[in-house]
Write an enzyme that holds these catalytic residues in place. Sequence first.
Site, PDB file in Angstrom:
ATOM      1  N   TYR A   1       1.000  -1.201  -0.058  1.00 39.58           N
ATOM      2  CA  TYR A   1      -0.151  -0.018  -0.038  1.00 39.58           C
ATOM      3  C   TYR A   1       0.895   1.208   0.380  1.00 39.58           C
ATOM      4  CZ  TYR A   1      -3.621  -2.646   1.220  1.00 39.58           C
ATOM      5  OH  TYR A   1      -4.837  -3.700   1.009  1.00 39.58           O
TER       6      TYR A   1
ATOM      7  N   LYS B   1       3.500 -15.948   1.559  1.00 41.93           N
ATOM      8  CA  LYS B   1       3.038 -16.023   0.232  1.00 41.93           C
ATOM      9  C   LYS B   1       4.835 -16.268   0.024  1.00 41.93           C
ATOM     10  CE  LYS B   1       1.185 -17.890  -3.092  1.00 41.93           C
ATOM     11  NZ  LYS B   1       0.029 -18.940  -3.428  1.00 41.93           N
TER      12      LYS B   1
ATOM     13  N   ASP C   1      -3.247 -18.472   1.748  1.00 43.66           N
ATOM     14  CA  ASP C   1      -3.901 -18.646   0.372  1.00 43.66           C
ATOM     15  C   ASP C   1      -4.397 -19.877   1.255  1.00 43.66           C
ATOM     16  OD1 ASP C   1      -1.547 -20.113  -0.107  1.00 43.66           O
ATOM     17  OD2 ASP C   1      -2.034 -20.082  -2.132  1.00 43.66           O
TER      18      ASP C   1
ATOM     19  N   ASP D   1      -5.149  -6.876   5.527  1.00 46.25           N
ATOM     20  CA  ASP D   1      -6.406  -6.297   5.707  1.00 46.25           C
ATOM     21  C   ASP D   1      -6.999  -7.167   4.759  1.00 46.25           C
ATOM     22  OD1 ASP D   1      -8.204  -3.986   4.613  1.00 46.25           O
ATOM     23  OD2 ASP D   1      -7.120  -3.688   2.928  1.00 46.25           O
TER      24      ASP D   1
ATOM     25  N   ASP E   1     -10.453  -8.864   7.632  1.00 50.39           N
ATOM     26  CA  ASP E   1     -12.576  -8.948   7.558  1.00 50.39           C
ATOM     27  C   ASP E   1     -12.397 -10.167   7.575  1.00 50.39           C
ATOM     28  OD1 ASP E   1     -11.991  -5.970   7.042  1.00 50.39           O
ATOM     29  OD2 ASP E   1     -13.065  -6.066   5.511  1.00 50.39           O
TER      30      ASP E   1
END
Length: 358
Positions: free
Chosen positions: A142, A188, A220, A244, A248
């Site tokens: 980001y 990852k 994943d 992020d 959620d």
Amino acid sequence: MKTYKIALIKGDGIGPEIIDEAVKVLDAVASCCDFDFSYEEALMGGCAYDITGDPLPQETITTALNSDAVLFGAIGGTKWDNLPREKRPESGLLRFRKELGVYANLRPAVVYDELVNASSLKPEVVRGVDLMVVRELIGGIYFGEPKGRDENRGWNTMVYTRGEIERIAHQAFKIAMTRTKRVCSIDKANVLDVSQLWRDVVTEIATQYPEVELSHMYVDNAAMQLIRDPKQFDVMLTGNIFGDILSDEASMLSGSIGLLPSASIGARIGVYEPIHGSAPDIAGQGIANPIATISSASMMLRYALGEIDAANKIDNAIKRALSEGYRTKDLAQYDAKEVCSTSEMGSIIANYSAKCKH
Ligand code: NAD
């Protein structure tokens, strides 16, 4: 007697209603502990723009930096949606987090026994879930450079430095020490070099916390495991974009957005706030659930002020209110014995929080 200075940023929409209830609970718990609070209110968001022309007045930053912690409600609303981006309430909040250097976002996901039916997952899958996502907040893709786009390409850069990984890893291990001492680091590393550095550095830092069990998981798989068997997790440590998404996902385990607190912490002052927004659709009606904000106040006691007993009192009071069947409107269909207003729920939790042990 110790007096903690708390900056109160109520914000817009339901912000003032829910912060008032959190203050009620903090004062109640202080009445049977050996500390007190002094509050200073500061403006942010649409209300700040209306009065000063700036969604984040300098005075608010000063007030926050002169406090022991910030308790924050929520900002935003359709009234300010058409302003230029830098004048919008949300820009004020992003600038605020950056000014305070809050690099770690802590999001607990707890499923209260009384509300297992409120989750979209089966009761047997979510009963007993108590996990904490520790997300890096001011680095990663980001913020990485270079970034940009032209007509045919868009690009961002996921970059982490050793120092950024070390400091968020320390936070995760310290938090794990206060819980069941397990950290699962999510990355990852099978594909991304930045993730391989993340994994190596987290593994190094883990040697300083020999009591904590460290595991690693690809993001994943973690997304799948969170739904398959969320109880396997204690602390989930992860970078900005993965956190992020996963936080959620984790938040929906517990049923209502009105229940979920968060803390954003850094080297200096931390910001404690519900994960939800200003809910303009229900503002001023006295039906907002104040539990997310009251629970954020409990996190403030635990992580900013080190008042663990007081935090436990609030957490137990929330559980007791729910187990006795008190529900705000958002949860009214889940085994409610009595549907109460925002203010009534605050008073019930305040009353239970003030029960002294002696
Ligand atoms: P929201 O979280 O405000 O509301 C989503 C839904 O959840 C609404 O139906 C609302 O009524 C309900 N809800 C939220 N909090 C609740 C509570 N405590 N009790 C009961 N119900 C609750 O999200 P949104 O509608 O997408 O955004 C509204 C405004 O909030 C926007 O301006 C947005 O930018 C802003 N926002 C602010 C923050 C923040 O201040 N940290 C976070 C997210 C959104």
